[in-house]
Design a protein around this motif. Structure first.
Motif, mmCIF file in Angstrom:
data_model
loop_
_atom_site.group_PDB
_atom_site.id
_atom_site.type_symbol
_atom_site.label_atom_id
_atom_site.label_comp_id
_atom_site.label_asym_id
_atom_site.label_seq_id
_atom_site.Cartn_x
_atom_site.Cartn_y
_atom_site.Cartn_z
ATOM 1 N N ASP A 1 5.181 11.415 4.865
ATOM 2 C CA ASP A 1 3.788 11.515 5.290
ATOM 3 C C ASP A 1 2.927 11.613 4.033
ATOM 4 O O ASP A 1 3.449 11.621 2.908
ATOM 5 N N ALA B 1 11.770 7.626 8.989
ATOM 6 C CA ALA B 1 10.319 7.574 9.174
ATOM 7 C C ALA B 1 9.704 8.961 9.238
ATOM 8 O O ALA B 1 8.533 9.149 8.873
ATOM 9 N N CYS C 1 12.461 0.872 8.802
ATOM 10 C CA CYS C 1 11.723 1.267 10.021
ATOM 11 C C CYS C 1 10.655 0.217 10.311
ATOM 12 O O CYS C 1 9.452 0.460 10.093
ATOM 13 N N LEU D 1 10.808 0.877 3.278
ATOM 14 C CA LEU D 1 10.611 1.515 4.580
ATOM 15 C C LEU D 1 10.274 0.494 5.664
ATOM 16 O O LEU D 1 10.617 0.686 6.834
ATOM 17 N N ARG D 2 9.603 -0.592 5.274
ATOM 18 C CA ARG D 2 9.303 -1.649 6.249
ATOM 19 C C ARG D 2 10.577 -2.271 6.797
ATOM 20 O O ARG D 2 10.635 -2.683 7.955
ATOM 21 N N GLU E 1 7.321 0.946 12.419
ATOM 22 C CA GLU E 1 6.330 1.912 11.950
ATOM 23 C C GLU E 1 5.232 1.201 11.155
ATOM 24 O O GLU E 1 5.445 0.130 10.584
ATOM 25 N N ASP E 2 4.051 1.806 11.115
ATOM 26 C CA ASP E 2 2.920 1.273 10.346
ATOM 27 C C ASP E 2 2.906 1.929 8.972
ATOM 28 O O ASP E 2 2.635 3.128 8.840
ATOM 29 N N TRP E 3 3.213 1.151 7.942
ATOM 30 C CA TRP E 3 3.254 1.671 6.576
ATOM 31 C C TRP E 3 2.069 1.191 5.748
ATOM 32 O O TRP E 3 2.083 1.289 4.520
ATOM 33 N N SER E 4 1.050 0.686 6.399
ATOM 34 C CA SER E 4 -0.111 0.178 5.665
ATOM 35 C C SER E 4 -0.805 1.288 4.881
ATOM 36 O O SER E 4 -1.380 1.039 3.815
ATOM 37 N N LEU F 1 0.559 3.698 3.247
ATOM 38 C CA LEU F 1 1.258 3.903 1.976
ATOM 39 C C LEU F 1 0.916 2.793 0.989
ATOM 40 O O LEU F 1 0.742 3.040 -0.209
ATOM 41 N N GLN G 1 7.344 1.539 0.089
ATOM 42 C CA GLN G 1 6.862 1.070 1.392
ATOM 43 C C GLN G 1 7.535 -0.237 1.787
ATOM 44 O O GLN G 1 7.783 -0.500 2.959
#
Length: 291
Positions: free
Chosen positions: A38, A34, A73, A69-70, A76-79, A81, A66
């Motif tokens: 960025d 994570a 992780c 990554l969901r 975490e908030d991947w919205s 991306l 994304q």
């Protein structure tokens, strides 16, 4: 729970991103997943992609990234991306969607024509051209009636998913061969069942190596046709006949649109034809006609 193709897509997307980090920011690989990502890194990653990558391709890379990554992780908030991917997709230059010009009845007629032309004037079924032309015509006609996904289509086996029922054939497909993991059954018309009989009795036995496996679609390379080979064959046949290629997924849009224009009162039946769990998916992504 993900399909094999989905796994490959997200593995490829994440591997591509890790390759970028290894080349440009190898120090980030020591961090937790994570902490490697960025907005600035994503911007640089997008700029590093080849110029040949269009907006839709880039958006797909980011969407799969994304998605991966969901899973890695989940807290975490991947919205953010996903929003970047959608913005790039929205701004991308669109290709003209010529597939809207074709409908299921056109594709079915093309499949029938290919089969009839293949064996016209008593042409020998021993020749490679006759075998592949008839087989490809049968694939196109079957897809026009029953628009299966490419993986399911390639996995059809005689006596397993393709079974005899009286004088006709039926597709009885178990849940493990379906993306939505719901078993489906399709009756095949008498006309097409007769052509399947001809293919199984006259065409397929002449194909080299066909006797070593029970897959429906036999390749001239002494092995079953993979979904990639089927995809390429159908695109080549439709491009030659129509002036533009129709890929396997477009058969699903053509079927949904044809149903919605010919029988709008019962359009919700498209959901079952396409094997969707909800009609919302059918309506949003597959029905192209105007109400």
């Amino acid at each position: 729970h993900l399909a094999d193709r989905t796994r490959l897509q997200i593995q490829y997307a994440y591997g591509k991103f890790l390759s970028f980090l290894s080349a440009r920011h190898c120090n980030l690989l020591a961090r937790a997943p994570a902490a490697r990502v960025d907005r600035k890194i994503i911007e640089e990653y997008v700029k590093s992609l080849p110029k040949s990558c269009g907006g839709i391709t880039i958006a797909n890379y980011l969407n799969h990234l994304q998605f991966t990554l969901r899973y890695i992780c989940p807290t975490e908030d991947w919205s953010w991306l996903l929003k970047i991917a959608k913005r790039i997709a929205t701004q991308a230059k669109r290709k003209p969607e010529k597939h809207h010009l074709v409908t299921s009845e056109t594709l079915y007629a093309l499949g029938i024509e290919l089969m009839d032309r293949a064996i016209a004037n008593g042409k020998s079924v021993r020749t490679w051209r006759v075998q592949t032309a008839f087989r490809d015509g049968l694939i196109i006609a079957l897809l026009a009636l029953i628009p299966l996904r490419r993986r399911t289509l390639a996995a059809l086996r005689i006596g397993k998913q393709l079974v005899r029922s009286g004088d006709a054939w039926v597709l009885d497909i178990p849940a493990e061969d379906i993306k939505t993991k719901r078993p489906i059954e399709y009756p095949i018309s008498a006309e097409l069942s007769g052509r399947i009989d001809f293919y199984l009795n006259q065409i397929r036995p002449q194909t080299p190596g066909a006797g070593t496996h029970d897959y429906l679609w036999a390749s001239s390379r002494s092995r079953p046709m993979g979904d990639g080979g089927i995809y390429n064959s159908v695109r080549r046949r439709t491009r030659k006949a129509l002036g533009f290629p129709v890929n396997l997924h477009r058969f699903r849009s053509a079927a949904a649109t044809f149903w919605s224009t010919q029988d709008p009162a019962n359009v919700r039946g498209v959901k079952d034809l396409l094997g969707h769990s909800t009609f919302g998916t059918t309506e949003k992504y597959y029905i192209m006609s105007q109400s």
